[in-house]
Design a protein around this motif. Structure first.
Motif, PDB file in Angstrom:
ATOM      1  N   THR A 210       1.023  -1.150  -0.086  1.00 47.17           N
ATOM      2  CA  THR A 210       0.020  -0.077   0.296  1.00 47.17           C
ATOM      3  C   THR A 210       0.977   1.260  -0.099  1.00 47.17           C
ATOM      4  O   THR A 210       1.347   1.559   1.212  1.00 47.17           O
ATOM      5  CB  THR A 210      -0.798  -0.075   1.421  1.00 47.17           C
ATOM      6  N   PRO A 211       1.060   1.848  -0.986  1.00 40.35           N
ATOM      7  CA  PRO A 211       2.196   2.908  -1.429  1.00 40.35           C
ATOM      8  C   PRO A 211       1.794   4.029  -0.322  1.00 40.35           C
ATOM      9  O   PRO A 211       0.595   4.604  -0.370  1.00 40.35           O
ATOM     10  CB  PRO A 211       1.971   3.239  -2.691  1.00 40.35           C
ATOM     11  N   SER A 212       2.479   4.319   0.532  1.00 40.14           N
ATOM     12  CA  SER A 212       2.703   5.736   1.158  1.00 40.14           C
ATOM     13  C   SER A 212       2.698   7.018   0.422  1.00 40.14           C
ATOM     14  O   SER A 212       1.961   8.007   0.525  1.00 40.14           O
ATOM     15  CB  SER A 212       3.697   5.833   2.385  1.00 40.14           C
ATOM     16  N   ASN A 213       3.406   6.690  -0.869  1.00 33.30           N
ATOM     17  CA  ASN A 213       3.413   7.945  -1.825  1.00 33.30           C
ATOM     18  C   ASN A 213       3.234   6.990  -3.205  1.00 33.30           C
ATOM     19  O   ASN A 213       4.108   6.402  -3.468  1.00 33.30           O
ATOM     20  CB  ASN A 213       4.685   8.673  -1.845  1.00 33.30           C
ATOM     21  N   SER A 214       2.684   7.675  -3.935  1.00 27.15           N
ATOM     22  CA  SER A 214       2.392   6.786  -5.202  1.00 27.15           C
ATOM     23  C   SER A 214       3.369   6.983  -6.256  1.00 27.15           C
ATOM     24  O   SER A 214       3.603   6.199  -7.244  1.00 27.15           O
ATOM     25  CB  SER A 214       1.291   7.197  -5.898  1.00 27.15           C
ATOM     26  N   THR A 215       4.603   7.813  -5.886  1.00 26.65           N
ATOM     27  CA  THR A 215       5.486   7.741  -7.005  1.00 26.65           C
ATOM     28  C   THR A 215       7.022   7.618  -6.218  1.00 26.65           C
ATOM     29  O   THR A 215       7.783   7.402  -6.991  1.00 26.65           O
ATOM     30  CB  THR A 215       5.660   9.165  -7.425  1.00 26.65           C
ATOM     31  N   ALA A 216       7.126   7.966  -4.989  1.00 24.14           N
ATOM     32  CA  ALA A 216       8.505   7.959  -4.358  1.00 24.14           C
ATOM     33  C   ALA A 216       9.053   6.445  -4.294  1.00 24.14           C
ATOM     34  O   ALA A 216      10.082   6.301  -4.037  1.00 24.14           O
ATOM     35  CB  ALA A 216       8.275   8.458  -3.005  1.00 24.14           C
ATOM     36  N   ILE A 217       8.154   5.369  -4.506  1.00 24.56           N
ATOM     37  CA  ILE A 217       8.717   4.035  -4.340  1.00 24.56           C
ATOM     38  C   ILE A 217       8.920   3.567  -5.457  1.00 24.56           C
ATOM     39  O   ILE A 217       9.567   2.149  -5.804  1.00 24.56           O
ATOM     40  CB  ILE A 217       7.495   3.263  -3.593  1.00 24.56           C
TER      41      ILE A 217
END
Length: 337
Positions: A105-112
């Protein structure tokens, strides 16, 4: 032949026979020995936090599904919602232990995305749960609520619940730039039959989905627009804050307050009449289906791809015409938290 030579030859033959017999016994033992157990398949689950009930239920479901398939689940979490560094570190750890798949479940949609790209380059199947990445095809698949549709259900219910009154709405949004917040917001407007900028929208404020911020926002909006008759809220914790402000103003019978989530506290608020309806989502289903899909792919089956809608359900004890719904009895049985 001298007797001593005869004895040596006999002794050599006996040793050779004994050696052959020993080898035969060893071969028999090896052949009959059970095969060494293979290490179980590793699948990772990375959630935003381990304190929010939504993610706790995800972990419970993933644990149950992993046990069912004989899979080793390695669960990790961020220290707080937005802790991208911990999520990236968890992905790197799963790469190093040879995981076959990752649910996140990405905490940030781009940072990972860099870490996700590295994992996929190693042949690891990566599935986003609940929150999509940007772009969506950065992962193999996304198992989640259709947030636009959930918002649409909320808006359509509120429109019918107004009973023909012209809508005068305010919107308690989530976090600026959040795709989930934007999808739910836009879906609500569609359900209401309104376009962005419509004069029926009296105001909107970001609340980060927090009760205290939503209460303060609602107080400000009521002060500016005392004729509000419908309130959109990003989630049930925001709705709880809105209700506190609405009740303090003595307007709880005049405003249609709705939410999205399906937590047990939110369902109880519907039962108690604090919220007219909530739209339930299913975190357990997201995790269970996602893990099963990874196992199937790892065993040579179909590889998951694209968006998989895990469903949403309107929960209310005040059903309206044309909007399918379930009552709070169903909600209490299916809720999380």
């Amino acid at each position: 032949m001298p007797q001593v030579v005869t004895k040596r030859i006999g002794s050599a033959r006996a040793s050779l026979a004994a050696g052959i017999a020993g080898l035969s016994l060893l071969a028999a033992l090896v052949a009959g020995a059970p095969a060494r157990a293979e290490e179980p398949m590793v699948v990772g689950l990375i959630t935003k936090t381990d304190t929010i009930p939504f993610f706790v239920k995800m972990r419970e479901a993933a644990t149950e599904e992993a046990k069912k398939h004989g899979v080793k689940l390695v669960a990790s979490t961020g220290k707080f919602d937005g802790d991208t560094e911990s999520q990236v570190a968890a992905i790197e750890n799963l790469i190093s232990v040879g995981a076959k798949g990752i649910l996140i479940t990405p905490s940030n949609s781009t940072a990972i995305l860099s870490a996700v790209k590295e994992a996929r380059a190693k042949g690891i199947v990566v599935i986003a749960l609940d929150t999509p990445t940007e772009p969506a095809d950065a992962v193999d698949a996304t198992f989640a609520t259709d947030n636009f549709k959930a918002g649409e259900y909320q808006g359509a219910y509120a429109k019918q619940a107004l009973g023909g009154k012209a809508p005068k709405i305010v919107m308690l949004d989530g976090t600026s730039g959040s795709s989930v917040s934007e999808l739910r917001h836009d879906g609500y407007l569609k359900g209401m039959g309104l376009a962005k900028g419509d004069p029926a929208i009296l105001g909107a404020q970001f609340t980060n989905g927090a009760t205290d911020k939503a209460q303060a926002a609602m107080e400000n909006l009521l002060a500016a627009h005392p004729d509000i008759n419908a309130v959109y809220s990003i989630n049930e914790t925001a709705a709880a804050g809105a209700y506190a402000a609405i009740k303090a103003a003595g307007l709880e019978k005049d405003i249609v307050l709705t939410a999205i989530d399906g937590g047990c506290a939110g369902v109880k608020n519907v039962h108690d009449g604090k919220t007219a309806a909530t739209v339930m989502q299913f975190p357990r289903k997201m995790a269970a289906l996602g893990l099963a899909a990874i196992v199937e792919a790892a065993k040579g089956g179909k590889k998951p791809a694209g968006f998989v809608d895990t469903g949403a359900e309107v929960i209310t004890d005040k059903p309206v015409e044309g909007i399918p719904s379930k009552d709070t009895k169903f909600g209490a049985e299916a809720c999380w938290g």
